[in-house]
Design an enzyme around this catalytic site. Structure first.
Site, short mmCIF file in Angstrom:
data_model
loop_
_atom_site.label_atom_id
_atom_site.label_comp_id
_atom_site.label_asym_id
_atom_site.label_seq_id
_atom_site.Cartn_x
_atom_site.Cartn_y
_atom_site.Cartn_z
N ASP A 10 -4.99 -19.87 -5.14
CA ASP A 10 -3.97 -20.87 -5.44
C ASP A 10 -3.96 -22.00 -4.42
OD1 ASP A 10 -2.97 -19.01 -3.52
OD2 ASP A 10 -0.94 -19.75 -3.86
N GLU A 25 -1.12 -16.82 -2.59
CA GLU A 25 -0.95 -16.78 -1.14
C GLU A 25 0.06 -17.83 -0.68
OE1 GLU A 25 -1.98 -17.92 3.12
OE2 GLU A 25 -1.90 -19.12 1.29
N GLU A 26 0.06 -18.99 -1.32
CA GLU A 26 0.93 -20.09 -0.89
C GLU A 26 2.41 -19.84 -1.17
OE1 GLU A 26 -0.07 -22.35 0.94
OE2 GLU A 26 -2.19 -22.75 0.58
N HIS A 79 -8.00 -17.17 -0.97
CA HIS A 79 -6.99 -17.18 -2.05
C HIS A 79 -7.29 -18.26 -3.09
CE1 HIS A 79 -4.57 -20.61 -0.40
NE2 HIS A 79 -4.83 -20.09 0.78
N HIS A 86 -2.35 -29.45 2.24
CA HIS A 86 -1.11 -29.64 1.48
C HIS A 86 -0.73 -31.13 1.42
CE1 HIS A 86 0.38 -25.24 2.38
NE2 HIS A 86 -0.90 -25.30 2.07
N ASP A 103 -9.74 -19.18 5.80
CA ASP A 103 -8.57 -19.95 5.39
C ASP A 103 -8.10 -20.84 6.54
OD1 ASP A 103 -6.51 -20.83 3.80
OD2 ASP A 103 -5.28 -19.02 3.99
N ASP A 134 -7.69 -25.91 0.96
CA ASP A 134 -6.89 -24.72 1.23
C ASP A 134 -6.52 -24.09 -0.12
OD1 ASP A 134 -5.14 -22.81 2.16
OD2 ASP A 134 -3.59 -24.21 2.79
#
Length: 419
Positions: A94, A187-188, A92, A392, A210, A153
Protein backbone atom coordinates in the site's frame (compact mmCIF):
# COMPACT_ATOMS: atom_id res chain seq x y z
CA UNK A 1 36.77 -20.24 3.01
CA UNK A 2 34.37 -17.35 2.39
CA UNK A 3 33.22 -16.97 -1.20
CA UNK A 4 33.55 -13.76 -3.16
CA UNK A 5 30.72 -11.17 -2.95
CA UNK A 6 28.34 -10.65 -5.85
CA UNK A 7 30.36 -8.82 -8.53
CA UNK A 8 27.82 -8.01 -11.23
CA UNK A 9 27.68 -4.46 -12.53
CA UNK A 10 25.36 -1.79 -11.10
CA UNK A 11 23.76 -1.58 -14.56
CA UNK A 12 22.56 -5.18 -14.28
CA UNK A 13 20.79 -4.43 -11.01
CA UNK A 14 19.30 -1.25 -12.49
CA UNK A 15 17.89 -3.35 -15.31
CA UNK A 16 16.37 -5.69 -12.74
CA UNK A 17 14.64 -2.92 -10.80
CA UNK A 18 13.87 0.21 -12.84
CA UNK A 19 11.27 -1.19 -15.21
CA UNK A 20 9.64 -3.07 -12.38
CA UNK A 21 9.25 0.04 -10.26
CA UNK A 22 7.77 2.00 -13.16
CA UNK A 23 5.13 -0.75 -13.57
CA UNK A 24 4.33 -1.13 -9.90
CA UNK A 25 4.04 2.63 -9.32
CA UNK A 26 1.02 2.77 -11.62
CA UNK A 27 -1.08 0.48 -9.42
CA UNK A 28 -3.51 2.41 -7.25
CA UNK A 29 -2.86 0.89 -3.82
CA UNK A 30 -3.70 3.74 -1.43
CA UNK A 31 -4.84 2.23 1.88
CA UNK A 32 -7.61 3.50 4.16
CA UNK A 33 -6.93 3.55 7.89
CA UNK A 34 -10.65 4.03 8.63
CA UNK A 35 -11.60 0.73 7.01
CA UNK A 36 -11.17 -2.19 9.46
CA UNK A 37 -11.02 -4.76 6.65
CA UNK A 38 -7.74 -6.26 5.42
CA UNK A 39 -6.87 -5.19 2.83
CA UNK A 40 -8.55 -1.85 3.34
CA UNK A 41 -8.74 -1.06 -0.40
CA UNK A 42 -9.29 -3.24 -3.51
CA UNK A 43 -6.31 -1.89 -5.47
CA UNK A 44 -3.91 -3.76 -3.22
CA UNK A 45 -5.38 -7.01 -4.52
CA UNK A 46 -4.50 -6.04 -8.07
CA UNK A 47 -0.83 -5.54 -7.29
CA UNK A 48 -0.69 -8.66 -5.10
CA UNK A 49 -2.13 -10.81 -7.89
CA UNK A 50 0.26 -9.28 -10.43
CA UNK A 51 3.25 -10.03 -8.18
CA UNK A 52 2.17 -13.62 -7.63
CA UNK A 53 1.82 -14.07 -11.39
CA UNK A 54 5.22 -12.50 -12.00
CA UNK A 55 6.86 -14.77 -9.43
CA UNK A 56 5.37 -17.81 -11.15
CA UNK A 57 6.78 -16.54 -14.42
CA UNK A 58 10.22 -16.36 -12.83
CA UNK A 59 9.96 -20.02 -11.87
CA UNK A 60 8.89 -19.77 -8.23
CA UNK A 61 6.60 -22.72 -7.56
CA UNK A 62 5.72 -22.21 -3.89
CA UNK A 63 3.46 -19.13 -3.81
CA UNK A 64 0.52 -18.34 -1.54
CA UNK A 65 -1.88 -15.40 -1.82
CA UNK A 66 -3.86 -15.42 1.41
CA UNK A 67 -7.49 -14.41 1.94
CA UNK A 68 -6.22 -11.11 3.35
CA UNK A 69 -3.86 -10.18 0.51
CA UNK A 70 -0.51 -11.38 1.84
CA UNK A 71 1.81 -12.72 -0.83
CA UNK A 72 4.18 -15.40 0.49
CA UNK A 73 6.66 -16.97 -1.93
CA UNK A 74 9.52 -19.38 -1.23
CA UNK A 75 12.68 -19.97 -3.23
CA UNK A 76 14.24 -23.34 -2.33
CA UNK A 77 17.76 -23.71 -1.00
CA UNK A 78 20.73 -24.76 -3.09
CA UNK A 79 21.52 -28.48 -2.72
CA UNK A 80 23.28 -29.00 0.59
CA UNK A 81 22.17 -25.63 2.01
CA UNK A 82 18.82 -26.73 3.42
CA UNK A 83 20.23 -26.41 6.96
CA UNK A 84 20.85 -22.66 6.62
CA UNK A 85 18.51 -20.15 8.33
CA UNK A 86 15.38 -19.32 6.34
CA UNK A 87 15.87 -15.73 5.22
CA UNK A 88 12.88 -13.44 4.70
CA UNK A 89 12.49 -10.18 2.78
CA UNK A 90 9.39 -8.03 3.25
CA UNK A 91 7.86 -4.96 1.60
CA UNK A 92 4.35 -3.51 1.73
CA UNK A 93 1.83 -3.14 -1.07
CA UNK A 94 0.00 0.00 0.00
CA UNK A 95 0.81 3.69 -0.27
CA UNK A 96 -0.09 6.49 2.11
CA UNK A 97 -3.52 8.10 1.96
CA UNK A 98 -2.00 11.49 2.86
CA UNK A 99 -1.55 12.26 -0.87
CA UNK A 100 -3.42 10.79 -3.83
CA UNK A 101 -2.00 7.58 -5.24
CA UNK A 102 -4.48 7.31 -8.11
CA UNK A 103 -3.20 7.52 -11.71
CA UNK A 104 0.44 7.89 -10.71
CA UNK A 105 2.58 8.96 -13.66
CA UNK A 106 6.19 8.10 -12.83
CA UNK A 107 8.71 10.13 -14.81
CA UNK A 108 12.10 8.58 -15.55
CA UNK A 109 15.01 11.03 -15.95
CA UNK A 110 17.90 8.99 -17.32
CA UNK A 111 20.57 11.67 -17.00
CA UNK A 112 19.54 14.40 -14.58
CA UNK A 113 20.99 17.75 -15.65
CA UNK A 114 21.06 19.27 -12.16
CA UNK A 115 18.39 21.90 -12.90
CA UNK A 116 15.03 22.43 -11.14
CA UNK A 117 12.36 19.93 -12.20
CA UNK A 118 9.05 21.67 -12.81
CA UNK A 119 5.99 19.68 -11.76
CA UNK A 120 2.26 20.25 -12.18
CA UNK A 121 0.38 22.52 -9.79
CA UNK A 122 3.25 24.97 -9.56
CA UNK A 123 5.43 22.52 -7.64
CA UNK A 124 9.17 22.24 -8.23
CA UNK A 125 11.92 19.84 -7.25
CA UNK A 126 14.68 22.38 -6.70
CA UNK A 127 18.24 21.12 -6.13
CA UNK A 128 18.96 24.26 -4.12
CA UNK A 129 16.32 23.10 -1.63
CA UNK A 130 17.14 19.39 -1.80
CA UNK A 131 20.91 18.75 -1.64
CA UNK A 132 20.44 15.02 -2.34
CA UNK A 133 18.85 15.97 -5.65
CA UNK A 134 21.77 18.20 -6.54
CA UNK A 135 24.12 15.29 -5.82
CA UNK A 136 22.28 13.24 -8.44
CA UNK A 137 23.43 15.34 -11.38
CA UNK A 138 24.38 12.95 -14.17
CA UNK A 139 22.47 10.06 -12.57
CA UNK A 140 19.07 8.52 -13.23
CA UNK A 141 16.07 9.26 -11.06
CA UNK A 142 12.29 8.85 -11.08
CA UNK A 143 9.81 11.44 -9.84
CA UNK A 144 6.05 11.93 -9.79
CA UNK A 145 4.41 14.53 -12.02
CA UNK A 146 3.16 16.64 -9.10
CA UNK A 147 -0.47 15.50 -9.12
CA UNK A 148 0.15 12.44 -6.91
CA UNK A 149 2.77 10.86 -4.73
CA UNK A 150 5.23 8.52 -6.46
CA UNK A 151 4.81 5.43 -4.29
CA UNK A 152 8.48 4.65 -3.73
CA UNK A 153 7.23 3.93 -0.21
CA UNK A 154 7.11 1.03 -0.70
CA UNK A 155 7.01 -0.08 -4.31
CA UNK A 156 10.75 0.57 -4.46
CA UNK A 157 11.13 -2.12 -1.81
CA UNK A 158 8.97 -4.49 -3.84
CA UNK A 159 11.04 -3.81 -6.96
CA UNK A 160 14.31 -4.48 -5.11
CA UNK A 161 13.05 -7.80 -3.76
CA UNK A 162 11.56 -8.90 -7.07
CA UNK A 163 14.73 -7.96 -8.92
CA UNK A 164 16.76 -9.98 -6.42
CA UNK A 165 14.43 -12.96 -6.89
CA UNK A 166 15.05 -12.90 -10.64
CA UNK A 167 18.80 -12.61 -10.06
CA UNK A 168 18.90 -15.55 -7.63
CA UNK A 169 16.93 -17.80 -9.94
CA UNK A 170 19.12 -16.84 -12.92
CA UNK A 171 22.33 -17.52 -10.96
CA UNK A 172 22.14 -20.98 -9.39
CA UNK A 173 25.90 -20.83 -8.83
CA UNK A 174 25.20 -18.31 -6.03
CA UNK A 175 24.55 -20.70 -3.17
CA UNK A 176 21.62 -19.87 -0.96
CA UNK A 177 19.53 -21.12 1.89
CA UNK A 178 15.75 -21.00 1.66
CA UNK A 179 14.45 -17.53 0.85
CA UNK A 180 10.96 -16.33 1.80
CA UNK A 181 9.42 -13.29 0.11
CA UNK A 182 6.52 -11.52 1.84
CA UNK A 183 4.41 -8.66 0.50
CA UNK A 184 1.95 -7.22 3.03
CA UNK A 185 -1.12 -4.97 2.83
CA UNK A 186 -2.03 -1.92 4.90
CA UNK A 187 1.33 -1.03 6.45
CA UNK A 188 0.53 2.68 6.15
CA UNK A 189 -2.64 2.33 8.27
CA UNK A 190 -0.61 1.61 11.40
CA UNK A 191 -2.62 -1.55 12.07
CA UNK A 192 0.55 -3.62 12.39
CA UNK A 193 0.29 -6.69 10.13
CA UNK A 194 -3.45 -7.30 10.56
CA UNK A 195 -4.54 -10.88 9.76
CA UNK A 196 -0.87 -11.83 9.35
CA UNK A 197 -0.50 -15.58 8.68
CA UNK A 198 2.20 -16.07 11.31
CA UNK A 199 1.84 -19.86 11.30
CA UNK A 200 2.72 -19.91 7.59
CA UNK A 201 6.00 -18.01 7.92
CA UNK A 202 9.17 -20.08 7.94
CA UNK A 203 11.75 -17.27 8.10
CA UNK A 204 14.02 -17.15 11.17
CA UNK A 205 15.43 -13.76 10.15
CA UNK A 206 13.85 -11.09 7.99
CA UNK A 207 14.76 -7.74 6.47
CA UNK A 208 12.32 -5.05 5.36
CA UNK A 209 13.16 -2.86 2.38
CA UNK A 210 11.31 0.28 3.39
CA UNK A 211 13.98 2.92 3.96
CA UNK A 212 15.26 6.07 2.33
CA UNK A 213 18.68 7.23 1.10
CA UNK A 214 21.64 5.03 0.22
CA UNK A 215 23.31 3.51 3.26
CA UNK A 216 20.45 3.86 5.73
CA UNK A 217 20.44 0.90 8.11
CA UNK A 218 17.68 1.01 10.69
CA UNK A 219 17.06 -1.30 13.62
CA UNK A 220 15.24 0.86 16.14
CA UNK A 221 11.93 2.65 15.75
CA UNK A 222 9.26 4.49 17.66
CA UNK A 223 6.91 3.02 20.19
CA UNK A 224 3.63 3.99 18.59
CA UNK A 225 0.10 4.56 19.80
CA UNK A 226 -3.09 5.74 18.12
CA UNK A 227 -5.39 7.74 20.40
CA UNK A 228 -8.95 8.88 19.84
CA UNK A 229 -10.47 11.65 21.90
CA UNK A 230 -14.26 11.65 21.77
CA UNK A 231 -16.06 14.89 22.68
CA UNK A 232 -19.72 14.96 23.64
CA UNK A 233 -21.46 18.32 23.73
CA UNK A 234 -25.01 19.65 24.03
CA UNK A 235 -26.66 20.74 20.82
CA UNK A 236 -29.03 23.69 20.94
CA UNK A 237 -30.68 26.09 18.52
CA UNK A 238 -28.11 28.83 17.96
CA UNK A 239 -30.63 31.51 18.79
CA UNK A 240 -31.21 29.94 22.22
CA UNK A 241 -27.67 28.70 22.86
CA UNK A 242 -26.59 31.11 25.60
CA UNK A 243 -25.64 29.17 28.77
CA UNK A 244 -27.09 25.98 27.26
CA UNK A 245 -25.06 24.90 24.25
CA UNK A 246 -21.80 22.95 24.61
CA UNK A 247 -20.11 22.87 21.22
CA UNK A 248 -18.22 19.58 20.75
CA UNK A 249 -16.47 20.88 17.62
CA UNK A 250 -15.11 23.83 19.60
CA UNK A 251 -14.02 21.45 22.36
CA UNK A 252 -12.06 19.43 19.83
CA UNK A 253 -10.44 22.57 18.43
CA UNK A 254 -9.39 23.77 21.88
CA UNK A 255 -7.98 20.32 22.64
CA UNK A 256 -5.85 20.34 19.48
CA UNK A 257 -4.50 23.76 20.42
CA UNK A 258 -3.29 22.35 23.74
CA UNK A 259 -0.98 19.83 22.08
CA UNK A 260 2.59 21.21 22.39
CA UNK A 261 3.72 22.72 19.10
CA UNK A 262 7.34 22.03 19.96
CA UNK A 263 6.51 18.33 20.31
CA UNK A 264 5.09 17.84 16.82
CA UNK A 265 6.59 15.97 13.84
CA UNK A 266 7.53 19.21 12.12
CA UNK A 267 9.40 20.47 15.22
CA UNK A 268 11.34 17.31 16.17
CA UNK A 269 13.97 14.99 14.78
CA UNK A 270 16.47 12.30 15.87
CA UNK A 271 15.26 10.69 19.11
CA UNK A 272 12.62 13.27 20.05
CA UNK A 273 9.05 11.99 20.24
CA UNK A 274 5.85 13.83 19.35
CA UNK A 275 2.09 14.20 19.27
CA UNK A 276 0.47 14.40 15.84
CA UNK A 277 -3.25 15.20 15.40
CA UNK A 278 -4.30 13.48 12.19
CA UNK A 279 -7.98 14.34 11.90
CA UNK A 280 -10.78 16.32 13.51
CA UNK A 281 -14.40 15.68 12.59
CA UNK A 282 -17.91 15.94 13.95
CA UNK A 283 -20.54 18.54 14.82
CA UNK A 284 -21.80 20.52 17.77
CA UNK A 285 -23.14 17.47 19.60
CA UNK A 286 -20.34 14.99 18.92
CA UNK A 287 -16.80 15.38 17.62
CA UNK A 288 -13.54 13.46 17.70
CA UNK A 289 -9.83 13.96 17.25
CA UNK A 290 -7.36 11.26 16.18
CA UNK A 291 -3.84 11.70 17.56
CA UNK A 292 -0.71 9.65 16.96
CA UNK A 293 1.76 9.46 19.85
CA UNK A 294 5.35 8.48 19.11
CA UNK A 295 8.44 8.06 21.29
CA UNK A 296 11.55 5.87 21.27
CA UNK A 297 11.39 5.56 25.06
CA UNK A 298 8.43 3.54 26.34
CA UNK A 299 8.12 5.49 29.59
CA UNK A 300 8.13 8.81 27.71
CA UNK A 301 5.41 7.52 25.41
CA UNK A 302 3.30 6.55 28.40
CA UNK A 303 3.88 10.04 29.84
CA UNK A 304 2.50 11.49 26.62
CA UNK A 305 -0.57 9.27 26.85
CA UNK A 306 -1.14 10.50 30.39
CA UNK A 307 -0.84 14.07 29.12
CA UNK A 308 -3.66 13.41 26.63
CA UNK A 309 -5.88 12.58 29.62
CA UNK A 310 -4.80 15.78 31.37
CA UNK A 311 -5.69 17.88 28.33
CA UNK A 312 -9.09 16.15 28.19
CA UNK A 313 -9.85 17.11 31.78
CA UNK A 314 -8.75 20.70 31.07
CA UNK A 315 -11.17 20.92 28.14
CA UNK A 316 -14.02 19.57 30.27
CA UNK A 317 -13.26 22.27 32.84
CA UNK A 318 -13.61 24.94 30.13
CA UNK A 319 -16.89 23.45 28.80
CA UNK A 320 -19.16 22.58 31.75
CA UNK A 321 -21.57 19.86 30.72
CA UNK A 322 -19.29 18.53 27.99
CA UNK A 323 -17.38 15.24 28.10
CA UNK A 324 -13.99 14.25 26.70
CA UNK A 325 -13.03 10.57 26.68
CA UNK A 326 -9.60 9.28 25.64
CA UNK A 327 -8.99 5.80 24.27
CA UNK A 328 -5.70 4.53 22.86
CA UNK A 329 -4.15 1.41 21.38
CA UNK A 330 -0.57 0.33 20.94
CA UNK A 331 0.35 0.05 17.26
CA UNK A 332 3.91 -1.23 17.47
CA UNK A 333 6.94 -1.32 19.78
CA UNK A 334 10.53 -0.18 19.37
CA UNK A 335 12.33 -3.18 17.86
CA UNK A 336 15.75 -2.26 19.28
CA UNK A 337 15.60 -4.55 22.32
CA UNK A 338 14.62 -7.69 20.41
CA UNK A 339 17.09 -7.12 17.57
CA UNK A 340 19.87 -6.49 20.12
CA UNK A 341 19.39 -10.10 21.22
CA UNK A 342 20.47 -11.26 17.74
CA UNK A 343 23.72 -9.40 16.92
CA UNK A 344 24.40 -11.75 13.99
CA UNK A 345 21.39 -10.31 12.14
CA UNK A 346 22.98 -6.85 12.16
CA UNK A 347 26.51 -8.14 11.61
CA UNK A 348 25.49 -9.85 8.39
CA UNK A 349 23.66 -6.74 7.21
CA UNK A 350 26.61 -4.47 7.93
CA UNK A 351 28.87 -6.92 6.10
CA UNK A 352 26.54 -6.88 3.08
CA UNK A 353 26.78 -3.09 2.93
CA UNK A 354 30.57 -3.17 3.23
CA UNK A 355 30.97 -5.94 0.65
CA UNK A 356 28.94 -4.00 -1.92
CA UNK A 357 30.71 -0.69 -1.30
CA UNK A 358 27.85 1.05 0.52
CA UNK A 359 28.75 3.38 3.39
CA UNK A 360 26.66 2.50 6.45
CA UNK A 361 24.47 5.21 7.98
CA UNK A 362 22.76 3.79 11.07
CA UNK A 363 19.89 5.86 12.36
CA UNK A 364 16.52 5.34 14.07
CA UNK A 365 13.34 5.06 12.04
CA UNK A 366 11.12 8.02 12.83
CA UNK A 367 8.15 5.81 12.19
CA UNK A 368 7.77 2.08 11.96
CA UNK A 369 7.71 -0.76 9.48
CA UNK A 370 6.02 -4.12 9.35
CA UNK A 371 9.38 -5.27 10.62
CA UNK A 372 8.45 -3.75 13.98
CA UNK A 373 5.62 -6.27 14.38
CA UNK A 374 7.64 -9.16 12.96
CA UNK A 375 10.35 -8.42 15.51
CA UNK A 376 7.74 -8.51 18.29
CA UNK A 377 6.73 -11.94 16.97
CA UNK A 378 10.28 -13.20 17.41
CA UNK A 379 11.63 -12.69 13.89
CA UNK A 380 14.32 -9.95 14.08
CA UNK A 381 13.74 -7.60 11.15
CA UNK A 382 16.03 -4.59 10.51
CA UNK A 383 15.28 -2.17 7.70
CA UNK A 384 17.24 -1.49 4.48
CA UNK A 385 17.27 1.65 2.30
CA UNK A 386 15.53 1.80 -1.09
CA UNK A 387 16.71 5.18 -2.43
CA UNK A 388 13.47 7.15 -2.03
CA UNK A 389 13.11 10.75 -0.84
CA UNK A 390 10.20 12.99 0.26
CA UNK A 391 7.88 10.06 1.02
CA UNK A 392 4.12 10.70 1.27
CA UNK A 393 4.53 13.80 -0.87
CA UNK A 394 3.88 15.10 -4.37
CA UNK A 395 7.61 15.92 -4.36
CA UNK A 396 8.60 12.28 -3.86
CA UNK A 397 11.45 10.97 -5.98
CA UNK A 398 13.59 7.85 -6.26
CA UNK A 399 17.28 7.35 -7.02
CA UNK A 400 17.68 4.66 -9.71
CA UNK A 401 21.26 3.69 -8.72
CA UNK A 402 20.34 3.55 -5.03
CA UNK A 403 17.38 1.27 -5.77
CA UNK A 404 19.77 -0.97 -7.70
CA UNK A 405 22.16 -0.95 -4.73
CA UNK A 406 19.32 -2.12 -2.44
CA UNK A 407 18.63 -5.03 -4.80
CA UNK A 408 22.31 -5.94 -4.72
CA UNK A 409 22.29 -5.85 -0.90
CA UNK A 410 19.52 -8.47 -0.92
CA UNK A 411 21.53 -10.86 -3.08
CA UNK A 412 24.62 -10.33 -0.95
CA UNK A 413 22.67 -11.08 2.24
CA UNK A 414 21.46 -14.33 0.71
CA UNK A 415 25.05 -15.26 -0.05
CA UNK A 416 26.29 -14.34 3.44
CA UNK A 417 23.64 -16.39 5.22
CA UNK A 418 24.33 -19.49 3.09
CA UNK A 419 26.88 -20.86 5.57
Amino acid sequence: MDREPVRDTPEEFQNLTTGRFLRYARYWTTSDRRNPDTPSTPGQWELAKALAKELRGLGVADITLTDHCYVIARIPASPGKEHCPVLGFLAHLDTSEEVSGKDVKPCLVENYDGKPIELSGGLCLDPDEYPALAAHKGKALIHADGSTLLGADNKAGIAAIMGAAEYLLAHPELERGRVEIIFSPDEETGKGLPEFPADSIRANICYTLDGGPLGELEWECFNAWAAKIQFTGVSMHLGQARSRMVNATLMASVYNAMLPRNESPEATDAYYGYYCPLSIEGNAESASVEVYVRDFDLAEGERRLAALETYARAVEAQFPGGKAEVSSRLQYRNMREKISERPDVLEKLRQAYTNTGVEIRERPIRGGTDGSKLTEMGIPTPNIFTGGRNFHSRLEWLSVPELAAACRIVTELVRLWAV
